[in-house]
Design a protein around this motif. Structure first.
Motif, PDB file in Angstrom:
ATOM      1  N   MET A 104      -8.743  18.082   6.605  1.00 51.66           N
ATOM      2  CA  MET A 104      -8.662  18.269   4.906  1.00 51.66           C
ATOM      3  C   MET A 104      -7.798  17.597   4.283  1.00 51.66           C
ATOM      4  O   MET A 104      -6.520  17.210   4.393  1.00 51.66           O
ATOM      5  N   GLN A 105      -8.557  16.548   3.096  1.00 50.39           N
ATOM      6  CA  GLN A 105      -7.779  15.822   2.351  1.00 50.39           C
ATOM      7  C   GLN A 105      -6.941  16.706   1.338  1.00 50.39           C
ATOM      8  O   GLN A 105      -7.327  17.525   0.671  1.00 50.39           O
ATOM      9  N   LEU A 106      -5.875  16.129   1.288  1.00 49.12           N
ATOM     10  CA  LEU A 106      -4.621  16.778   0.212  1.00 49.12           C
ATOM     11  C   LEU A 106      -4.831  16.081  -1.232  1.00 49.12           C
ATOM     12  O   LEU A 106      -5.162  15.013  -1.352  1.00 49.12           O
ATOM     13  N   PRO A 107      -4.744  16.660  -2.236  1.00 47.38           N
ATOM     14  CA  PRO A 107      -4.675  16.321  -3.632  1.00 47.38           C
ATOM     15  C   PRO A 107      -3.540  15.135  -3.725  1.00 47.38           C
ATOM     16  O   PRO A 107      -4.152  14.306  -4.515  1.00 47.38           O
ATOM     17  N   GLU A 108      -2.720  15.133  -3.220  1.00 44.60           N
ATOM     18  CA  GLU A 108      -1.777  14.349  -3.591  1.00 44.60           C
ATOM     19  C   GLU A 108      -2.034  12.932  -2.986  1.00 44.60           C
ATOM     20  O   GLU A 108      -2.527  12.739  -1.948  1.00 44.60           O
TER      21      GLU A 108
ATOM     22  N   LYS B 205       1.609  -3.996  -8.526  1.00 39.50           N
ATOM     23  CA  LYS B 205       0.281  -4.350  -9.304  1.00 39.50           C
ATOM     24  C   LYS B 205      -0.220  -5.395  -8.546  1.00 39.50           C
ATOM     25  O   LYS B 205       0.298  -6.544  -8.527  1.00 39.50           O
ATOM     26  N   PRO B 206      -1.713  -5.414  -8.252  1.00 40.17           N
ATOM     27  CA  PRO B 206      -2.306  -4.170  -8.446  1.00 40.17           C
ATOM     28  C   PRO B 206      -1.843  -3.086  -7.610  1.00 40.17           C
ATOM     29  O   PRO B 206      -1.311  -3.398  -6.516  1.00 40.17           O
ATOM     30  N   ALA B 207      -2.027  -1.592  -8.012  1.00 39.41           N
ATOM     31  CA  ALA B 207      -1.528  -0.636  -7.423  1.00 39.41           C
ATOM     32  C   ALA B 207      -2.125  -0.486  -6.142  1.00 39.41           C
ATOM     33  O   ALA B 207      -3.316  -0.650  -5.747  1.00 39.41           O
ATOM     34  N   ILE B 208      -1.607   0.084  -5.191  1.00 39.61           N
ATOM     35  CA  ILE B 208      -1.985   0.595  -3.710  1.00 39.61           C
ATOM     36  C   ILE B 208      -1.507   1.990  -3.779  1.00 39.61           C
ATOM     37  O   ILE B 208      -0.335   2.274  -3.642  1.00 39.61           O
ATOM     38  N   TYR B 209      -2.684   2.813  -3.460  1.00 35.92           N
ATOM     39  CA  TYR B 209      -2.371   4.236  -3.523  1.00 35.92           C
ATOM     40  C   TYR B 209      -2.745   4.784  -1.742  1.00 35.92           C
ATOM     41  O   TYR B 209      -3.815   3.984  -1.130  1.00 35.92           O
ATOM     42  N   GLN B 210      -2.329   5.572  -1.242  1.00 37.12           N
ATOM     43  CA  GLN B 210      -2.538   6.349   0.054  1.00 37.12           C
ATOM     44  C   GLN B 210      -2.935   7.520   0.007  1.00 37.12           C
ATOM     45  O   GLN B 210      -2.316   8.375  -0.404  1.00 37.12           O
ATOM     46  N   PRO B 211      -4.208   7.763   0.735  1.00 35.32           N
ATOM     47  CA  PRO B 211      -4.556   9.287   0.706  1.00 35.32           C
ATOM     48  C   PRO B 211      -3.886   9.927   1.761  1.00 35.32           C
ATOM     49  O   PRO B 211      -3.220   9.492   2.573  1.00 35.32           O
ATOM     50  N   LEU B 212      -3.817  11.164   1.852  1.00 39.38           N
ATOM     51  CA  LEU B 212      -3.290  12.031   2.416  1.00 39.38           C
ATOM     52  C   LEU B 212      -4.037  12.976   3.298  1.00 39.38           C
ATOM     53  O   LEU B 212      -4.985  13.846   2.485  1.00 39.38           O
ATOM     54  N   ASN B 213      -4.319  13.094   4.497  1.00 41.95           N
ATOM     55  CA  ASN B 213      -5.033  14.207   4.932  1.00 41.95           C
ATOM     56  C   ASN B 213      -4.242  15.192   6.095  1.00 41.95           C
ATOM     57  O   ASN B 213      -2.991  14.526   6.862  1.00 41.95           O
ATOM     58  N   ILE B 214      -4.452  16.496   6.309  1.00 44.52           N
ATOM     59  CA  ILE B 214      -3.829  17.118   7.325  1.00 44.52           C
ATOM     60  C   ILE B 214      -4.987  17.288   8.362  1.00 44.52           C
ATOM     61  O   ILE B 214      -5.999  17.691   8.052  1.00 44.52           O
TER      62      ILE B 214
END
Length: 297
Positions: free
Chosen positions: A157-161, A258-267
């Motif tokens: 399940m992907q977390l919104p953060e 910059k450019p930004a790098i975001y990491q998705p989070l999953n449980i």
């Protein structure tokens, strides 16, 4: 292999002395020696090198020591959870990396403990490989995974953060005045990188043409010790936002990339596995927490 014999083996492996192990286990030394010898015969390997007054684990013994700890932990956890089916009780165990998403996880866990005081909580910190191993052996119920990593074979399940990558520097570093960090800014600087990020090449594309000029001097697993190197001006640190204390008194500054790098989070949890009552309650409340946020957005 009987669990009782594995307990005997672990005590012997810890003491590395048959007499002391026997005293600890409240059995006779000859009886313990016989049990260890029978275990070696059953497995077809030698577990100890026997010397006068001293034992040494063989490579096979070292492997069994690690596996036996996992087996006995899983056995005890299963026993407690089975004994608590009438009410919500037992153990809830989560392996996770350091992430902003842990605040949501901890909030849900805290609410469960308030409602069901007999629940015992366990949070194990580590990277993806650490969490995946413990999930596969069944010694944790869930793992929180940071990044675009392979999740095949797991329910998830992907977390919104989302976590944001940046650079942590000492407050008197010239970079501390910048609003963003570009690859050119860190050329020829000594850098420590997340072990997981280094393994999976998270920054390879971001470095671009500067990759050969980026000096990665080492890696860290959990961030605290890395921040000490930054405070000592030994290196700057590629890390996620909100992991380090960057208050005015901390002597540290976080600057996003910059450019930004975001990491998705999953449980994640094991597919086709019946969760314990407390684990199922946690999952239900976590889903409700996410749904509540969606409603109010």
């Amino acid at each position: 292999m009987e669990l009782r014999v594995l307990n005997y083996f672990l005590a012997t492996a810890q003491e590395l002395n048959m007499t002391r192990a026997a005293e600890k286990l409240l059995v006779s030394q000859p009886a313990l020696s016989r049990q260890i010898a029978d275990l070696e015969d059953e497995l077809g390997v030698k577990l100890f090198i026997r010397k006068p007054r001293q034992l040494t684990l063989t490579p096979a013994g070292q492997y069994l020591q690690e596996q036996a700890k996992e087996i006995l932990t899983l056995s005890e956890k299963t026993k407690r959870n089975l004994q608590s089916t009438a009410i919500i009780s037992g153990d809830l165990t989560i392996a996770a990396g350091e992430s902003i998403a842990m605040q949501r996880i901890v909030n849900v866990m805290s609410n469960i403990v308030q409602d069901y005081p007999t629940v015992k909580l366990h949070i194990l910190s580590g990277d993806y490989q650490f969490a995946e191993k413990r999930l596969n052996t069944g010694t944790v119920d869930f793992a929180v995974i940071i990044g675009n990593l392979p999740l095949n074979g797991y329910a998830s399940m992907q977390l919104p953060e989302k976590d944001t990558w940046g650079v942590l520097v000492a407050s008197d570093d010239p970079l501390a005045k910048k609003e963003h960090i570009t690859p050119n800014d860190i050329v020829n600087r000594q850098i420590i990188n997340s072990q997981q990020a280094e393994t999976y090449g998270i920054f390879d594309n971001w470095f671009g043409n500067y990759k050969e000029q980026v000096n990665i001097i080492g890696t860290y697993n959990l961030s605290y010790n890395g921040t000490l190197l930054v405070k000592n001006h030994a290196a700057i640190m590629l890390t996620l936002d909100k992991l380090a204390n960057t208050s005015a008194e901390s002597g540290l500054v976080f600057i996003p990339l910059k450019p930004a790098i975001y990491q998705p989070l999953n449980i994640i949890w094991k597919k086709e596995t019946t969760l314990s009552p407390v684990a199922q309650l946690f999952l239900d409340r976590l889903k409700a927490s996410i749904m509540d946020d969606v409603k109010f957005d």
